[in-house]
Design a protein around this motif. Structure first.
Motif, PDB file in Angstrom:
ATOM      1  N   VAL A  33       0.840  -1.206   0.000  1.00 50.88           N
ATOM      2  CA  VAL A  33       0.000   0.000   0.000  1.00 50.88           C
ATOM      3  C   VAL A  33       0.870   1.249   0.000  1.00 50.88           C
ATOM      4  N   ALA A  34       1.876   1.269   0.865  1.00 50.94           N
ATOM      5  CA  ALA A  34       2.747   2.443   0.957  1.00 50.94           C
ATOM      6  C   ALA A  34       3.520   2.658  -0.343  1.00 50.94           C
ATOM      7  N   ARG A  35       3.966   1.579  -0.943  1.00 48.79           N
ATOM      8  CA  ARG A  35       4.787   1.684  -2.163  1.00 48.79           C
ATOM      9  C   ARG A  35       3.962   2.137  -3.366  1.00 48.79           C
ATOM     10  N   TYR A  36       2.789   1.535  -3.569  1.00 45.50           N
ATOM     11  CA  TYR A  36       2.050   1.790  -4.805  1.00 45.50           C
ATOM     12  C   TYR A  36       0.956   2.841  -4.665  1.00 45.50           C
ATOM     13  N   ALA A  37       0.386   2.979  -3.506  1.00 46.27           N
ATOM     14  CA  ALA A  37      -0.656   3.991  -3.331  1.00 46.27           C
ATOM     15  C   ALA A  37      -0.072   5.332  -2.877  1.00 46.27           C
ATOM     16  N   LEU A  38       0.907   5.270  -2.000  1.00 44.03           N
ATOM     17  CA  LEU A  38       1.477   6.502  -1.440  1.00 44.03           C
ATOM     18  C   LEU A  38       2.842   6.853  -2.039  1.00 44.03           C
ATOM     19  N   HIS A  39       3.383   5.937  -2.838  1.00 40.94           N
ATOM     20  CA  HIS A  39       4.706   6.112  -3.457  1.00 40.94           C
ATOM     21  C   HIS A  39       5.809   6.343  -2.415  1.00 40.94           C
ATOM     22  N   ARG A  40       5.654   5.740  -1.245  1.00 42.05           N
ATOM     23  CA  ARG A  40       6.645   5.830  -0.169  1.00 42.05           C
ATOM     24  C   ARG A  40       6.790   4.460   0.493  1.00 42.05           C
ATOM     25  N   PRO A  41       7.679   3.614  -0.038  1.00 37.04           N
ATOM     26  CA  PRO A  41       7.850   2.279   0.565  1.00 37.04           C
ATOM     27  C   PRO A  41       8.349   2.381   2.005  1.00 37.04           C
ATOM     28  N   ILE A  42       8.063   1.365   2.773  1.00 39.64           N
ATOM     29  CA  ILE A  42       8.483   1.330   4.166  1.00 39.64           C
ATOM     30  C   ILE A  42       9.949   0.916   4.227  1.00 39.64           C
ATOM     31  N   ASP A  43      10.758   1.712   4.895  1.00 37.17           N
ATOM     32  CA  ASP A  43      12.179   1.384   5.048  1.00 37.17           C
ATOM     33  C   ASP A  43      12.349   0.127   5.896  1.00 37.17           C
ATOM     34  N   GLY A  44      13.267  -0.719   5.498  1.00 45.95           N
ATOM     35  CA  GLY A  44      13.652  -1.870   6.303  1.00 45.95           C
ATOM     36  C   GLY A  44      12.800  -3.108   6.163  1.00 45.95           C
ATOM     37  N   VAL A  45      11.875  -3.144   5.192  1.00 41.95           N
ATOM     38  CA  VAL A  45      11.016  -4.324   5.037  1.00 41.95           C
ATOM     39  C   VAL A  45      11.853  -5.569   4.741  1.00 41.95           C
ATOM     40  N   MET A  46      12.807  -5.446   3.835  1.00 42.05           N
ATOM     41  CA  MET A  46      13.641  -6.600   3.492  1.00 42.05           C
ATOM     42  C   MET A  46      14.466  -7.042   4.698  1.00 42.05           C
ATOM     43  N   GLU A  47      15.007  -6.093   5.449  1.00 39.36           N
ATOM     44  CA  GLU A  47      15.813  -6.441   6.618  1.00 39.36           C
ATOM     45  C   GLU A  47      14.971  -7.121   7.695  1.00 39.36           C
ATOM     46  N   MET A  48      13.770  -6.586   7.945  1.00 43.94           N
ATOM     47  CA  MET A  48      12.899  -7.212   8.944  1.00 43.94           C
ATOM     48  C   MET A  48      12.481  -8.610   8.506  1.00 43.94           C
ATOM     49  N   THR A  49      12.246  -8.773   7.210  1.00 43.88           N
ATOM     50  CA  THR A  49      11.830 -10.072   6.686  1.00 43.88           C
ATOM     51  C   THR A  49      12.931 -11.112   6.856  1.00 43.88           C
ATOM     52  N   THR A  50      14.135 -10.794   6.379  1.00 44.30           N
ATOM     53  CA  THR A  50      15.203 -11.792   6.379  1.00 44.30           C
ATOM     54  C   THR A  50      15.872 -11.971   7.730  1.00 44.30           C
ATOM     55  N   THR A  51      15.905 -10.927   8.541  1.00 43.30           N
ATOM     56  CA  THR A  51      16.607 -11.005   9.814  1.00 43.30           C
ATOM     57  C   THR A  51      15.710 -11.448  10.958  1.00 43.30           C
ATOM     58  N   LEU A  52      14.429 -11.143  10.880  1.00 44.06           N
ATOM     59  CA  LEU A  52      13.554 -11.395  12.021  1.00 44.06           C
ATOM     60  C   LEU A  52      12.420 -12.369  11.708  1.00 44.06           C
ATOM     61  N   PHE A  53      11.581 -12.030  10.745  1.00 46.53           N
ATOM     62  CA  PHE A  53      10.344 -12.788  10.554  1.00 46.53           C
ATOM     63  C   PHE A  53      10.535 -14.169   9.934  1.00 46.53           C
ATOM     64  N   LEU A  54      11.353 -14.302   8.892  1.00 46.61           N
ATOM     65  CA  LEU A  54      11.548 -15.633   8.293  1.00 46.61           C
ATOM     66  C   LEU A  54      12.206 -16.616   9.261  1.00 46.61           C
ATOM     67  N   PRO A  55      13.257 -16.209   9.999  1.00 45.80           N
ATOM     68  CA  PRO A  55      13.772 -17.147  11.009  1.00 45.80           C
ATOM     69  C   PRO A  55      12.719 -17.533  12.060  1.00 45.80           C
ATOM     70  N   LEU A  56      11.885 -16.581  12.461  1.00 42.67           N
ATOM     71  CA  LEU A  56      10.822 -16.904  13.424  1.00 42.67           C
ATOM     72  C   LEU A  56       9.873 -17.945  12.851  1.00 42.67           C
ATOM     73  N   VAL A  57       9.409 -17.708  11.654  1.00 37.93           N
ATOM     74  CA  VAL A  57       8.422 -18.597  11.039  1.00 37.93           C
ATOM     75  C   VAL A  57       8.998 -19.999  10.827  1.00 37.93           C
ATOM     76  N   VAL A  58      10.214 -20.087  10.322  1.00 36.51           N
ATOM     77  CA  VAL A  58      10.808 -21.393  10.008  1.00 36.51           C
ATOM     78  C   VAL A  58      11.258 -22.132  11.262  1.00 36.51           C
ATOM     79  N   PHE A  59      12.036 -21.476  12.107  1.00 31.82           N
ATOM     80  CA  PHE A  59      12.704 -22.186  13.195  1.00 31.82           C
ATOM     81  C   PHE A  59      11.839 -22.367  14.437  1.00 31.82           C
ATOM     82  N   MET A  60      10.767 -21.616  14.592  1.00 28.82           N
ATOM     83  CA  MET A  60       9.962 -21.792  15.790  1.00 28.82           C
ATOM     84  C   MET A  60       9.003 -22.976  15.688  1.00 28.82           C
ATOM     85  N   GLY A  61       8.592 -23.353  14.497  1.00 26.07           N
ATOM     86  CA  GLY A  61       7.680 -24.479  14.379  1.00 26.07           C
ATOM     87  C   GLY A  61       8.344 -25.780  13.985  1.00 26.07           C
TER      88      GLY A  61
END
Length: 166
Positions: A33-61
């Motif tokens: 939404v921020a990228r295409y509707a507001l033309h202002r992507p959220i900073d750090g999405v890739m970093e949060m995804t690869t550093t925090l959320f993907l390890p949580l999703v994979v390694f916790m279950g």
């Protein structure tokens, strides 16, 4: 006692992993939404995804897969063995797996400590501490090692009704 404790830990890590998955989904939706509707992507999405959320999703279950025998395996030979031989082979596989997961936990845990001490961050613009991803992988690997050891000599269990679909 051990059974109840391991079930409580399973439910906790599944809840953490599930919360990570929901957070990841919401973050991606907000970024789109921020990228295409507001033309202002959220900073750090890739970093949060690869550093925090993907390890949580994979390694916790991941540890749940041991108890329900949900790991990838080649059953062409093992399924033809006598039940006693199948249990012995499963026990050996769990023992070898526990040793390997413990080694991964120790190696990645050491890297997490080094990253924390060095103050590593993902990017200058966002500054997410890198050690968090390492710590999640180390904790998930350690849990996998412990669960593997606890399941040696135990038959694979059916999935708990509370964990169906997980």
């Amino acid at each position: 006692m051990v059974y109840r404790l391991t079930r409580a830990v399973e439910r906790t890590v599944i809840a953490i992993g599930g919360a990570g998955l929901v957070a990841l989904m919401l973050l991606f939706c907000a970024d789109v939404v921020a990228r295409y509707a507001l033309h202002r992507p959220i900073d750090g999405v890739m970093e949060m995804t690869t550093t925090l959320f993907l390890p949580l999703v994979v390694f916790m279950g991941m540890a749940l897969s041991v108890r329900v025998d949900g790991q990838v395996r080649l059953g062409v030979i093992a399924d033809r063995l006598a039940p006693l031989a199948q249990r012995a082979l499963r026990g050996l596989a769990l023992l070898v797996g526990a040793v390997l997961w413990a080694a991964i936990a120790a190696t990645v845990g050491t890297r997490a400590i080094e990253s924390f001490q060095a103050g590593e961050v993902s990017t200058v613009s966002f500054g997410l501490p890198v050690f968090t991803g390492y710590a999640i992988v180390a904790a998930g690997s350690a849990l996998m090692a412990v669960v593997s050891l606890l399941n040696i000599g135990q038959p694979p269990a059916d999935t708990d009704p509370a964990l169906d679909g997980v």
